[in-house]
Scaffold this motif. Sequence first.
Motif, mmCIF file in Angstrom:
data_model
loop_
_atom_site.group_PDB
_atom_site.id
_atom_site.type_symbol
_atom_site.label_atom_id
_atom_site.label_comp_id
_atom_site.label_asym_id
_atom_site.label_seq_id
_atom_site.Cartn_x
_atom_site.Cartn_y
_atom_site.Cartn_z
ATOM 1 N N GLN A 54 0.827 -1.205 0.000
ATOM 2 C CA GLN A 54 0.000 0.000 0.000
ATOM 3 C C GLN A 54 0.865 1.260 0.000
ATOM 4 O O GLN A 54 0.506 2.272 -0.618
ATOM 5 N N LYS A 113 0.980 4.238 -2.805
ATOM 6 C CA LYS A 113 0.865 5.667 -2.483
ATOM 7 C C LYS A 113 2.042 6.467 -3.019
ATOM 8 O O LYS A 113 1.886 7.618 -3.422
ATOM 9 N N ARG A 158 -3.285 13.606 -5.665
ATOM 10 C CA ARG A 158 -4.211 12.710 -4.962
ATOM 11 C C ARG A 158 -4.098 12.918 -3.461
ATOM 12 O O ARG A 158 -3.008 13.106 -2.925
ATOM 13 N N SER A 159 -5.217 12.857 -2.776
ATOM 14 C CA SER A 159 -5.225 13.156 -1.345
ATOM 15 C C SER A 159 -4.465 12.134 -0.506
ATOM 16 O O SER A 159 -3.983 12.459 0.567
ATOM 17 N N THR A 160 -4.347 10.883 -0.974
ATOM 18 C CA THR A 160 -3.643 9.867 -0.189
ATOM 19 C C THR A 160 -2.209 9.640 -0.667
ATOM 20 O O THR A 160 -1.541 8.746 -0.175
ATOM 21 N N ARG A 184 1.804 10.013 -1.189
ATOM 22 C CA ARG A 184 2.938 10.312 -0.315
ATOM 23 C C ARG A 184 4.142 10.576 -1.195
ATOM 24 O O ARG A 184 4.275 10.008 -2.269
#
Length: 70
Positions: free
Chosen positions: A29, A33, A40-42, A44
């Motif tokens: 995951q 990200k 995108r808000s998620t 990193r």
Amino acid sequence: MTPEEFKEARRKLGLTQSELGAVLDTAPQTIRKWEMPDARSTARSVNPVAARAMRWFLSGFRPPEWPQGR
């Protein structure tokens, strides 16, 4: 390394997100990200150590955790 460059490097190496996660000792995951566009808000930022490792992998280095046949 941008998210797009990181994703392209993973694809050039022929690894899935799960396989790369195992090599980097990181959850799939997190890899997902790192590969998301920054908008995108998620998303990193790509971890700088992981980016350095990807450059080593692209130059031919293979750690013991590397998936067989890749």
